[in-house]
Write an enzyme that holds these catalytic residues in place. Structure first.
Site, PDB file in Angstrom:
ATOM      1  N   THR A 147       3.491  -9.754   3.377  1.00 54.63           N
ATOM      2  CA  THR A 147       3.600  -9.212   2.031  1.00 54.63           C
ATOM      3  C   THR A 147       3.317  -7.722   1.899  1.00 54.63           C
ATOM      4  OG1 THR A 147       1.345  -9.726   1.390  1.00 54.63           O
ATOM      5  CG2 THR A 147       2.971 -11.443   1.093  1.00 54.63           C
TER       6      THR A 147
ATOM      7  N   LYS B 172       0.598  -0.452   3.332  1.00 51.61           N
ATOM      8  CA  LYS B 172       0.949  -0.151   1.956  1.00 51.61           C
ATOM      9  C   LYS B 172       1.224  -1.458   1.233  1.00 51.61           C
ATOM     10  CE  LYS B 172       4.428  -0.166   0.086  1.00 51.61           C
ATOM     11  NZ  LYS B 172       5.164  -1.224  -0.725  1.00 51.61           N
TER      12      LYS B 172
ATOM     13  N   THR C 206       4.234   3.197  -2.257  1.00 46.81           N
ATOM     14  CA  THR C 206       5.187   3.078  -3.370  1.00 46.81           C
ATOM     15  C   THR C 206       4.402   3.075  -4.679  1.00 46.81           C
ATOM     16  OG1 THR C 206       5.240   0.686  -2.957  1.00 46.81           O
ATOM     17  CG2 THR C 206       7.066   1.988  -2.097  1.00 46.81           C
TER      18      THR C 206
END
Length: 414
Positions: A193, A182, A156
Site C-alpha cells: 500500500t 511514501k 504525493t
C-alpha cells in the site's frame, strides 16, 4: 500534522555503500517540486520486490515484475510522483518502457536492468516530455548521501517525508540499513500500500532476499490501513548491495540472517507506521492488537475489520469510546475469514489501553464511561482484542478519519 512523527531533519540517514540517489524537478504535476528520483545500484547487488495485488495495477508494476523475473542484474530504479500511470492502457506500458529505455541509455545498461515506479493521479497519461527531460539532471546528481532529498522527491499527498536508518553487526562487519517510503492515502494492503525502498550493504543471495522481502512486507506494510483502499501502484523494494564485505548469506538457517532480518524489519515497520502517522487528515494513531486467535489469518481479519471501519475511525476522531462500533467490527470479520464463523463472542475480552471495556458478550461490569473517555483523549490509542481461542496474534496500525480526510480527497485532482 502527522501524529508524533519525528522530523526528517532530526534524523541521520547514512549512505549505503553501492547505492546512489539523484533527484530532479521535472514539473510532472507541480512546478519547483522534487518529483523524480533515480536510484543506481552497484553491480552484484540483489534486488527484490513485492507489489500490489490490485487487478488494475499500474503499467510500471507490470514492467517491474517482468524485469525482476528476466534481468540478470538490476542496475537502477526510477520513480516519478504526480502521475500513477495506472489505467492508461497500452500507452501507459509504452511510456513506462520509454522511461526505462532513456535511463538505460544514460547509464549504459540493458533496458530490463531498470525498474520503473509511478505514484499520483490514476487514469492520466504521463507528461513524457517533462519526465524524460528530468532524467539527465537526476543522473547528474547521483550520490550516496542523498537519502533526505530522495524522501522528499517521492511524496504525493504526504505532509512529511518518511525515512529511517539503523545499523547492525554481522561478525566483524558493520552493516548499514537505510530506507524511505511514501504514502498517506489509498492505504490498505494486499501487499504494501505505498512505495517503499530499503537498502542495505549486506550481502544476501537473491533467492534468500526474495523470501525475506515477502516476510518483512507481511510484518510491516501488510499491517497498516488508513482508508481501506488498496492502491494500483504499491511497491516495496529491498536492495542488498553486498558492499559491506560480509560473506554472502545464502542459507535461511544462517544465524547471521536473524540479525540483518531484524534490522530490515525494524526499518520497514518504522516506515509503515510513519505512513499511518501521516495518514490523510489523521489526528490519532491507533494500534489494534488481536491476541489468542486460531491463526494469523484470523487475527489479521479481526484487526483489519476494526482498523478500516469508518464508524470506528470517526469515533476515534471524536474521542468517543463507542464500544458498540468495535464489537460490531469484530462480529463481521467472519466475512473475510471463514474460520471466524464459529467465533464465540462470550469468550472475547476487549480493552482500550489497559481498561477492560467488554467481556462475556457485553460491557464489562468494571468499565466506566469516564475511564474510556480518558483513554480516547490521547493522540495514540491502543485497542486489544483477546479472542481466547488459540495461540496466534497480529498487530495492525491505523488512524482516525477527520474532516480533513474528506477535504484532501475531494480536492486531490485540483
Amino acid at each position: 500534522m502527522p501524529v508524533n512523527l519525528p522530523s526528517i531533519e532530526n534524523q541521520i540517514l547514512p549512505p549505503v555503500k553501492g547505492v546512489r540517489l539523484g533527484w530532479a524537478e521535472a514539473n510532472i504535476k507541480k512546478p519547483n517540486h522534487k518529483d523524480l528520483l533515480v536510484i543506481e545500484v552497484a553491480y552484484g547487488s540483489s534486488v527484490s520486490g513485492v507489489f500490489t495485488q490490485n487487478r488494475f495495477c499500474a503499467a510500471p508494476v507490470h514492467i517491474c515484475k517482468k524485469h525482476l523475473d528476466e534481468a540478470k542484474q538490476i542496475k537502477a530504479l526510477v520513480i516519478n510522483t504526480g502521475n500513477a500511470n495506472a489505467g492508461t492502457g497500452e500507452q501507459g506500458m509504452q511510456d513506462a518502457m520509454s522511461t526505462c529505455e532513456q535511463l538505460a541509455s544514460q547509464l549504459d545498461v540493458p533496458v530490463n536492468a531498470i525498474l520503473p515506479f509511478s505514484t499520483g493521479v490514476i487514469l492520466e497519461h504521463l507528461p513524457m516530455g517533462r519526465l524524460l527531460a528530468g532524467l539527465a539532471p537526476a543522473v547528474n546528481r547521483l550520490t550516496e548521501d542523498a537519502w533526505e532529498p530522495a524522501a522528499w522527491s517521492i511524496m504525493t499527498t504526504d505532509v512529511a517525508p518518511k525515512a529511517y536508518a539503523t545499523t547492525c553487526q554481522l561478525a566483524e562487519h558493520s552493516i548499514q540499513v537505510t530506507g524511505i517510503s511514501k504514502g498517506a492515502g489509498m492505504i490498505h494492503p494486499n501487499m504494501a500500500t505505498m512505495l517503499g525502498f530499503i537498502a542495505t550493504d549486506a550481502a544476501i543471495s537473491q533467492p534468500l532476499l526474495n523470501d525475506i522481502t515477502k516476510q518483512i512486507a507481511d510484518l510491516s506494510f501488510n499491517c497498516i490501513s488508513v482508508d481501506g483502499d488498496t492502491s494500483t501502484n504499491d511497491s516495496f523494494i529491498i536492495i542488498a548491495s553486498g558492499k559491506a564485505g560480509n560473506p554472502e548469506i545464502t542459507d535461511s538457517e544462517d544465524p547471521l540472517l536473524k540479525t540483518i532480518f531484524q534490522s530490515l524489519l525494524e526499518t520497514a515497520q518504522y516506515l509503515a507506521k510513519a505512513i499511518v502517522r501521516d495518514g490523510e487528515g489523521a489526528t490519532k494513531f491507533i494500534t489494534v492488537n488481536v491476541l489468542d486467535a486460531l491463526s494469523n489469518e484470523e487475527a489479521k481479519a479481526v484487526g483489519y475489520a476494526i482498523a478500516k471501519s469508518p464508524l470506528v475511525k470517526t469515533a476515534m476522531f471524536a474521542s468517543d469510546p463507542n464500544l458498540g462500533r468495535v464489537l460490531a467490527a469484530i462480529g463481521y470479520a467472519s466475512r473475510e475469514c471463514e474460520s471466524l464463523q464459529d467465533l464465540n463472542v462470550d469468550n472475547i475480552e476487549l480493552y482500550f489501553g489497559d481498561v477492560l471495556v467488554a467481556e462475556k458478550g457485553g460491557r464489562a461490569h468494571s468499565y466506566t464511561e469516564e475511564a474510556g473517555q480518558k483513554i480516547m483523549q490521547d493522540a495514540e490509542i491502543e485497542i486489544t482484542v483477546k479472542l481466547n481461542r488459540g495461540n496466534d496474534n497480529a498487530t495492525i496500525w491505523s488512524c482516525d478519519f477527520s474532516y480533513d480526510y474528506v477535504r484532501i480527497n475531494a480536492e486531490y485532482r485540483t
